[in-house]
Scaffold this motif. Structure first.
Motif, mmCIF file in Angstrom:
data_model
loop_
_atom_site.group_PDB
_atom_site.id
_atom_site.type_symbol
_atom_site.label_atom_id
_atom_site.label_comp_id
_atom_site.label_asym_id
_atom_site.label_seq_id
_atom_site.Cartn_x
_atom_site.Cartn_y
_atom_site.Cartn_z
ATOM 1 N N ALA A 29 0.822 -1.215 0.000
ATOM 2 C CA ALA A 29 0.000 0.000 0.000
ATOM 3 C C ALA A 29 0.858 1.268 0.000
ATOM 4 O O ALA A 29 0.392 2.346 -0.352
ATOM 5 C CB ALA A 29 -0.923 -0.003 1.215
ATOM 6 N N TRP A 30 2.110 1.149 0.394
ATOM 7 C CA TRP A 30 2.974 2.339 0.488
ATOM 8 C C TRP A 30 3.653 2.659 -0.833
ATOM 9 O O TRP A 30 4.074 3.795 -1.063
ATOM 10 C CB TRP A 30 4.068 2.135 1.548
ATOM 11 C CG TRP A 30 3.583 1.743 2.904
ATOM 12 C CD1 TRP A 30 2.302 1.801 3.384
ATOM 13 C CD2 TRP A 30 4.378 1.209 3.978
ATOM 14 N NE1 TRP A 30 2.248 1.333 4.674
ATOM 15 C CE2 TRP A 30 3.505 0.967 5.076
ATOM 16 C CE3 TRP A 30 5.726 0.910 4.135
ATOM 17 C CZ2 TRP A 30 3.946 0.437 6.286
ATOM 18 C CZ3 TRP A 30 6.175 0.396 5.335
ATOM 19 C CH2 TRP A 30 5.291 0.161 6.412
ATOM 20 N N VAL A 31 3.832 1.640 -1.668
ATOM 21 C CA VAL A 31 4.509 1.840 -2.950
ATOM 22 C C VAL A 31 3.512 2.423 -3.943
ATOM 23 O O VAL A 31 2.699 1.703 -4.520
ATOM 24 C CB VAL A 31 5.084 0.512 -3.502
ATOM 25 C CG1 VAL A 31 5.778 0.725 -4.847
ATOM 26 C CG2 VAL A 31 6.071 -0.098 -2.508
ATOM 27 N N GLN A 32 3.524 3.744 -4.095
ATOM 28 C CA GLN A 32 2.538 4.417 -4.938
ATOM 29 C C GLN A 32 3.199 5.540 -5.718
ATOM 30 O O GLN A 32 4.219 6.083 -5.270
ATOM 31 C CB GLN A 32 1.469 5.047 -4.040
ATOM 32 C CG GLN A 32 0.632 4.004 -3.343
ATOM 33 C CD GLN A 32 -0.787 4.457 -3.120
ATOM 34 O OE1 GLN A 32 -1.291 5.294 -3.877
ATOM 35 N NE2 GLN A 32 -1.425 3.908 -2.112
ATOM 36 N N ALA A 33 2.593 5.904 -6.824
ATOM 37 C CA ALA A 33 3.105 7.014 -7.626
ATOM 38 C C ALA A 33 3.229 8.261 -6.747
ATOM 39 O O ALA A 33 2.339 8.552 -5.943
ATOM 40 C CB ALA A 33 2.171 7.280 -8.797
ATOM 41 N N VAL A 35 5.432 8.741 -4.372
ATOM 42 C CA VAL A 35 6.202 8.435 -3.159
ATOM 43 C C VAL A 35 7.675 8.276 -3.551
ATOM 44 O O VAL A 35 7.982 7.805 -4.645
ATOM 45 C CB VAL A 35 5.670 7.139 -2.503
ATOM 46 C CG1 VAL A 35 6.547 6.697 -1.343
ATOM 47 C CG2 VAL A 35 4.219 7.331 -2.052
ATOM 48 N N PHE A 86 8.558 7.252 -7.365
ATOM 49 C CA PHE A 86 7.798 6.237 -8.099
ATOM 50 C C PHE A 86 6.784 6.923 -8.994
ATOM 51 O O PHE A 86 6.185 7.927 -8.619
ATOM 52 C CB PHE A 86 7.055 5.317 -7.126
ATOM 53 C CG PHE A 86 7.941 4.711 -6.061
ATOM 54 C CD1 PHE A 86 9.264 4.392 -6.333
ATOM 55 C CD2 PHE A 86 7.441 4.459 -4.788
ATOM 56 C CE1 PHE A 86 10.080 3.826 -5.356
ATOM 57 C CE2 PHE A 86 8.246 3.896 -3.803
ATOM 58 C CZ PHE A 86 9.560 3.582 -4.088
ATOM 59 N N LYS A 87 6.583 6.345 -10.189
ATOM 60 C CA LYS A 87 5.566 6.890 -11.079
ATOM 61 C C LYS A 87 4.788 5.762 -11.753
ATOM 62 O O LYS A 87 5.243 4.610 -11.768
ATOM 63 C CB LYS A 87 6.195 7.834 -12.111
ATOM 64 C CG LYS A 87 7.248 7.191 -12.973
ATOM 65 C CD LYS A 87 7.818 8.204 -13.955
ATOM 66 C CE LYS A 87 8.631 7.522 -15.049
ATOM 67 N NZ LYS A 87 9.622 6.538 -14.560
ATOM 68 N N ALA A 88 3.634 6.119 -12.297
ATOM 69 C CA ALA A 88 2.778 5.125 -12.950
ATOM 70 C C ALA A 88 3.582 4.367 -14.001
ATOM 71 O O ALA A 88 4.372 4.967 -14.739
ATOM 72 C CB ALA A 88 1.585 5.815 -13.596
ATOM 73 N N TYR A 111 7.000 -4.852 -6.925
ATOM 74 C CA TYR A 111 5.664 -4.266 -6.993
ATOM 75 C C TYR A 111 5.488 -3.565 -8.342
ATOM 76 O O TYR A 111 6.441 -3.004 -8.888
ATOM 77 C CB TYR A 111 5.472 -3.224 -5.886
ATOM 78 C CG TYR A 111 5.620 -3.765 -4.480
ATOM 79 C CD1 TYR A 111 4.537 -4.361 -3.835
ATOM 80 C CD2 TYR A 111 6.823 -3.669 -3.785
ATOM 81 C CE1 TYR A 111 4.653 -4.848 -2.534
ATOM 82 C CE2 TYR A 111 6.952 -4.153 -2.490
ATOM 83 C CZ TYR A 111 5.870 -4.739 -1.874
ATOM 84 O OH TYR A 111 5.991 -5.217 -0.594
ATOM 85 N N ILE A 113 3.481 -0.483 -10.227
ATOM 86 C CA ILE A 113 2.651 0.703 -10.006
ATOM 87 C C ILE A 113 1.670 0.796 -11.165
ATOM 88 O O ILE A 113 2.035 0.540 -12.309
ATOM 89 C CB ILE A 113 3.521 1.959 -9.890
ATOM 90 C CG1 ILE A 113 4.537 1.702 -8.773
ATOM 91 C CG2 ILE A 113 2.669 3.193 -9.612
ATOM 92 C CD1 ILE A 113 5.050 2.898 -8.082
ATOM 93 N N ASN A 114 0.416 1.172 -10.816
ATOM 94 C CA ASN A 114 -0.707 1.113 -11.769
ATOM 95 C C ASN A 114 -0.345 1.340 -13.236
ATOM 96 O O ASN A 114 0.414 2.220 -13.574
ATOM 97 C CB ASN A 114 -1.810 2.105 -11.345
ATOM 98 C CG ASN A 114 -1.218 3.477 -11.028
ATOM 99 O OD1 ASN A 114 -0.065 3.741 -11.332
ATOM 100 N ND2 ASN A 114 -2.003 4.345 -10.440
#
Ligand code: MF3
Ligand code: CO
Length: 251
Positions: A29-33, A35, A86-88, A111, A113-114
């Motif tokens: 849940a922490w690995v997101q665009a 961050v 991090f990015k999409a 992971y 990212i979307n």
């Protein structure tokens, strides 16, 4: 020298591995665009310290962080920095070890990212599957390179390649113990596997060629051809009733 673990030692290592597996679940849940890798590192370090554990990598041969965060063409040992955002569409390999009650645990997960490309998802799937193919061979009576061969053939039949320069390892009172566990090798070769061995198995799988280079920071390993790479790792035990994946949460 291979240090075989007693039932009591296995229970401690298993407990540590469950703590680490829980961290990887939460990190999803922490690995997101948006961050940064350093934010992720701080969060992970706080989380570990709160659980009476110690980050295993920090200070190891001078490594400066709790996590290795390796994005896209970075293979392993990426140093978290604040300008690493991090990015999409990114794939973010996170590797973490911890020490607790005198024993280590080690795990890695890549992971997505979307919105990653379908062909990138296929690489991730192949890399993750290859780890489980390797683990399946970690049985009493088999040989060490049965694990290596299973990983290599799963990867190569899908058109990807395994990195040669870095390998899995025994783990226990030390982060890195004998034996080394390569992700390539000949079936039927290598030492015999026996009960009580604890191994960190960690295929690094490249979309393109297997060749890698190390950045000027002395750590960050990346593919020479600039193509994407994936890394998955579990700590496992060889038991009389087969391989036990210690860093997997029962569901
Ligand atoms: N899982 C990796 C390994 O076992 C990570 C080591 S990073 C280091 O080799 F910083 F500790 F070196
Ligand atoms: Co490892």
């Amino acid at each position: 020298m291979i240090d075989l673990k007693s039932k009591e030692e296995l229970a401690i290592i298993g407990g540590n591995c469950q703590v680490l597996a829980e961290l990887f679940l939460e990190m999803g849940a922490w690995v997101q665009a948006g961050v940064s890798a350093i934010e992720l590192d701080r969060q992970a370090e706080d989380w570990i310290v709160k659980r009476k554990s110690k980050p295993a990598f920090k200070g190891y041969r001078g490594y400066p962080a709790t996590l290795c965060v390796s994005i896209n063409d970075e293979v392993v040992h990426g140093i978290p920095r604040k300008d690493k955002l991090f990015k999409a569409g990114d794939v973010v390999g996170v590797d973490c070890g911890l020490q607790r009650k005198g024993f280590y645990a080690d795990m890695a997960y890549t992971y997505a990212i979307n919105g990653i490309e379908e062909k990138t998802q296929r690489l991730l799937d192949a890399a993750r599957e290859s780890l489980f193919e390797g683990i399946r061979e970690a049985r009493v009576g088999n040989r060490l390179f049965d694990i290596s061969h299973a990983i290599q053939s799963h990867v190569e039949t899908r058109g990807y390649s395994v990195v040669r320069e870095f390998v899995g390892h025994g783990i226990g009172r030390q982060l890195h113990e004998d034996p080394q566990v390569p992700n390539f090798g000949e079936k039927g070769k290598g030492i015999r596997l026996v009960e009580g061995m604890v191994l960190a198995i960690e295929p690094m799988v490249n979309a393109g060629a297997p060749d890698v280079t190390v950045d000027n920071d002395g750590w960050t390993v990346r593919t020479k051809d600039g193509r994407v790479s994936a890394h998955f790792e579990h700590t496992i035990a060889i038991t009389s009733d087969g391989p036990r994946i210690l860093t997997e949460k029962p569901r």
